[in-house]
Motif scaffolding. Structure first.
Motif, PDB file in Angstrom:
ATOM      1  N   ARG A 120      34.358  50.046  39.497  1.00 58.88           N
ATOM      2  CA  ARG A 120      35.686  49.835  40.082  1.00 58.88           C
ATOM      3  C   ARG A 120      35.626  48.825  41.220  1.00 58.88           C
ATOM      4  O   ARG A 120      36.475  47.930  41.315  1.00 58.88           O
ATOM      5  N   VAL A 121      34.618  48.974  42.086  1.00 60.28           N
ATOM      6  CA  VAL A 121      34.461  48.039  43.196  1.00 60.28           C
ATOM      7  C   VAL A 121      34.190  46.632  42.672  1.00 60.28           C
ATOM      8  O   VAL A 121      34.756  45.647  43.160  1.00 60.28           O
ATOM      9  N   TYR A 122      33.333  46.533  41.661  1.00 63.85           N
ATOM     10  CA  TYR A 122      33.003  45.221  41.097  1.00 63.85           C
ATOM     11  C   TYR A 122      34.249  44.561  40.502  1.00 63.85           C
ATOM     12  O   TYR A 122      34.466  43.356  40.671  1.00 63.85           O
ATOM     13  N   ARG A 123      35.079  45.350  39.818  1.00 64.86           N
ATOM     14  CA  ARG A 123      36.333  44.811  39.288  1.00 64.86           C
ATOM     15  C   ARG A 123      37.215  44.278  40.413  1.00 64.86           C
ATOM     16  O   ARG A 123      37.721  43.144  40.338  1.00 64.86           O
ATOM     17  N   ASP A 124      37.400  45.081  41.456  1.00 60.14           N
ATOM     18  CA  ASP A 124      38.289  44.689  42.545  1.00 60.14           C
ATOM     19  C   ASP A 124      37.767  43.465  43.286  1.00 60.14           C
ATOM     20  O   ASP A 124      38.532  42.557  43.635  1.00 60.14           O
ATOM     21  N   VAL A 125      36.463  43.431  43.528  1.00 58.94           N
ATOM     22  CA  VAL A 125      35.866  42.281  44.213  1.00 58.94           C
ATOM     23  C   VAL A 125      35.962  41.035  43.343  1.00 58.94           C
ATOM     24  O   VAL A 125      36.272  39.938  43.828  1.00 58.94           O
ATOM     25  N   SER A 126      35.708  41.172  42.049  1.00 57.76           N
ATOM     26  CA  SER A 126      35.805  40.030  41.140  1.00 57.76           C
ATOM     27  C   SER A 126      37.209  39.449  41.129  1.00 57.76           C
ATOM     28  O   SER A 126      37.397  38.220  41.163  1.00 57.76           O
ATOM     29  N   LEU A 127      38.221  40.318  41.083  1.00 58.92           N
ATOM     30  CA  LEU A 127      39.601  39.845  41.115  1.00 58.92           C
ATOM     31  C   LEU A 127      39.892  39.124  42.424  1.00 58.92           C
ATOM     32  O   LEU A 127      40.554  38.066  42.434  1.00 58.92           O
ATOM     33  N   ALA A 128      39.399  39.664  43.537  1.00 61.45           N
ATOM     34  CA  ALA A 128      39.639  39.043  44.845  1.00 61.45           C
ATOM     35  C   ALA A 128      38.941  37.691  44.953  1.00 61.45           C
ATOM     36  O   ALA A 128      39.523  36.716  45.438  1.00 61.45           O
ATOM     37  N   VAL A 129      37.701  37.615  44.490  1.00 63.10           N
ATOM     38  CA  VAL A 129      36.962  36.357  44.552  1.00 63.10           C
ATOM     39  C   VAL A 129      37.642  35.298  43.695  1.00 63.10           C
ATOM     40  O   VAL A 129      37.826  34.145  44.121  1.00 63.10           O
ATOM     41  N   MET A 130      38.038  35.675  42.486  1.00 61.47           N
ATOM     42  CA  MET A 130      38.703  34.710  41.611  1.00 61.47           C
ATOM     43  C   MET A 130      40.054  34.269  42.175  1.00 61.47           C
ATOM     44  O   MET A 130      40.455  33.119  42.006  1.00 61.47           O
ATOM     45  N   ASP A 131      40.740  35.160  42.876  1.00 61.39           N
ATOM     46  CA  ASP A 131      41.998  34.785  43.510  1.00 61.39           C
ATOM     47  C   ASP A 131      41.761  33.721  44.572  1.00 61.39           C
ATOM     48  O   ASP A 131      42.492  32.723  44.643  1.00 61.39           O
ATOM     49  N   HIS A 132      40.741  33.919  45.401  1.00 62.23           N
ATOM     50  CA  HIS A 132      40.415  32.924  46.436  1.00 62.23           C
ATOM     51  C   HIS A 132      39.960  31.614  45.801  1.00 62.23           C
ATOM     52  O   HIS A 132      40.374  30.527  46.249  1.00 62.23           O
ATOM     53  N   MET A 133      39.118  31.691  44.786  1.00 60.20           N
ATOM     54  CA  MET A 133      38.640  30.476  44.122  1.00 60.20           C
ATOM     55  C   MET A 133      39.802  29.727  43.474  1.00 60.20           C
ATOM     56  O   MET A 133      39.863  28.486  43.512  1.00 60.20           O
ATOM     57  N   GLY A 134      40.715  30.469  42.879  1.00 62.94           N
ATOM     58  CA  GLY A 134      41.855  29.839  42.229  1.00 62.94           C
ATOM     59  C   GLY A 134      42.707  29.043  43.204  1.00 62.94           C
ATOM     60  O   GLY A 134      43.198  27.954  42.882  1.00 62.94           O
ATOM     61  N   ARG A 135      42.895  29.597  44.404  1.00 63.75           N
ATOM     62  CA  ARG A 135      43.690  28.879  45.410  1.00 63.75           C
ATOM     63  C   ARG A 135      42.967  27.625  45.883  1.00 63.75           C
ATOM     64  O   ARG A 135      43.583  26.572  46.067  1.00 63.75           O
ATOM     65  N   ILE A 136      41.638  27.745  46.071  1.00 62.12           N
ATOM     66  CA  ILE A 136      40.855  26.595  46.523  1.00 62.12           C
ATOM     67  C   ILE A 136      40.863  25.487  45.476  1.00 62.12           C
ATOM     68  O   ILE A 136      41.035  24.298  45.786  1.00 62.12           O
ATOM     69  N   LEU A 137      40.690  25.868  44.218  1.00 60.73           N
ATOM     70  CA  LEU A 137      40.534  24.889  43.133  1.00 60.73           C
ATOM     71  C   LEU A 137      41.847  24.525  42.453  1.00 60.73           C
ATOM     72  O   LEU A 137      41.871  23.675  41.558  1.00 60.73           O
ATOM     73  N   GLY A 138      42.928  25.160  42.876  1.00 63.41           N
ATOM     74  CA  GLY A 138      44.234  24.823  42.318  1.00 63.41           C
ATOM     75  C   GLY A 138      44.398  25.194  40.862  1.00 63.41           C
ATOM     76  O   GLY A 138      45.012  24.439  40.086  1.00 63.41           O
ATOM     77  N   TRP A 139      43.903  26.356  40.474  1.00 68.76           N
ATOM     78  CA  TRP A 139      44.025  26.764  39.085  1.00 68.76           C
ATOM     79  C   TRP A 139      45.485  27.036  38.730  1.00 68.76           C
ATOM     80  O   TRP A 139      46.227  27.654  39.509  1.00 68.76           O
ATOM     81  N   PRO A 140      45.910  26.621  37.552  1.00 66.07           N
ATOM     82  CA  PRO A 140      47.258  26.977  37.102  1.00 66.07           C
ATOM     83  C   PRO A 140      47.369  28.473  36.859  1.00 66.07           C
ATOM     84  O   PRO A 140      46.354  29.165  36.654  1.00 66.07           O
ATOM     85  N   LYS A 141      48.589  28.979  36.871  1.00 64.55           N
ATOM     86  CA  LYS A 141      48.810  30.413  36.719  1.00 64.55           C
ATOM     87  C   LYS A 141      48.220  30.952  35.408  1.00 64.55           C
ATOM     88  O   LYS A 141      47.697  32.072  35.365  1.00 64.55           O
ATOM     89  N   ALA A 142      48.305  30.170  34.348  1.00 67.45           N
ATOM     90  CA  ALA A 142      47.803  30.627  33.055  1.00 67.45           C
ATOM     91  C   ALA A 142      46.285  30.843  33.097  1.00 67.45           C
ATOM     92  O   ALA A 142      45.767  31.827  32.556  1.00 67.45           O
ATOM     93  N   LYS A 143      45.582  29.927  33.753  1.00 69.85           N
ATOM     94  CA  LYS A 143      44.122  30.062  33.855  1.00 69.85           C
ATOM     95  C   LYS A 143      43.757  31.264  34.712  1.00 69.85           C
ATOM     96  O   LYS A 143      42.863  32.049  34.352  1.00 69.85           O
TER      97      LYS A 143
END
Length: 262
Positions: free
Chosen positions: A193-216
């Motif tokens: 559960r922790v790994y899932r939550d951390v993974s989602l949080a990390v990808m959210d931060h990475m997405g903002r930094i890298l400008g990922w589109p919503k679909a990605k």
């Protein structure tokens, strides 16, 4: 095509995302180094032969933290503050996994049960670490920037996992088998559960930094949830099995240095 290799390559190629990745990794490894160092200082007298191995584990984790910091330094980058929602080690403690920091800050000897809890926690988290580093080694062992670091850390994580298997089996043979299996199961179910939550949080931060589109971003989030569903349905069992490792006494010698990254 979206793949683990292409995703990490994108993170690696951008200074800001690479800095965040290394900062999160360095923080977690350094925290693990402190925890193992304190446990080595507090092992009960009956387990004093285990203390050098726990200390070696901690020294390896400290080394990994220095390596991630050195990788940033090589690119002229400074560490950033780790967002709390991405702090895997802290979140595990908040979920009651492992030994509480408040306990480790006291100068009171641990019990054998505490040591069993520590080893069971480590067996689960080192499974995750070994798998993650094996994935990076598969794709980036030959990378001129991070390849050497990846291979070194991956080998250490494999040793840590082997050590946990061997020591837990020793305690199981000594009569702690039921406790070990119960703690392993509780820890594994909390960790996924922790790994899932951390993974989602990390990808959210990475997405903002890298400008990922919503679909990605949505596709990556769906993938993380799918991994959690698999692990919740039975994938967690790989984290609780115990087998005698091929390499015995994996932490019985001195730690390899990290002078080349200093």
């Amino acid at each position: 095509m979206l793949s683990a290799k292409s995703l990490f390559q994108e993170i690696l190629d951008n200074d800001e995302s690479f800095r965040l990745f290394c900062s999160i990794a360095a923080s977690g490894e350094s925290q693990g180094g402190w925890e193992n160092g304190r446990i080595a200082d507090l092992v009960p007298a009956s387990e004093r032969d285990l203390a050098p191995k726990v200390a070696r584990h901690g020294a390896d984790e400290d080394k990994h933290g220095r390596i991630f910091n050195a990788l940033m330094k090589k690119r002229g980058l400074e560490p950033v503050e780790v967002p709390p929602e991405t702090d895997y080690t802290m979140l595990l403690e908040q979920h009651g996994i492992g030994l509480a920091h408040e306990q480790l800050k006291r100068d009171e000897r641990l019990t054998v049960r505490d040591i069993v809890t520590y080893l069971a926690h480590s067996r689960v988290t080192e499974q995750r670490a070994s798998e993650q580093m094996d994935l990076l080694r598969k794709h980036f062992a030959g990378d001129p920037g991070i390849g050497h670091a990846v291979k070194l850390i991956s080998a250490d994580e494999d040793n840590h996992l082997a050590y946990c298997h061997e020591e837990l089996l020793r305690f199981a043979y000594a009569g702690h088998g039921r406790d070990i299996q119960r703690i392993l199961r509780e820890c594994a179910l909390a960790e996924i559960r922790v790994y899932r939550d951390v993974s989602l949080a990390v990808m959210d931060h990475m997405g903002r930094i890298l400008g990922w589109p919503k679909a990605k971003a949505a596709l990556l989030a769906a993938g993380i949830h799918a991994v959690y569903a698999y692990e919740r349905l039975g994938g967690w069992r790989r984290m609780v099995s115990l087998t005698m490792p091929e390499r015995r006494n994996a932490l019985g010698g001195p730690p390899a240095g990290a002078a080349e990254f200093a």
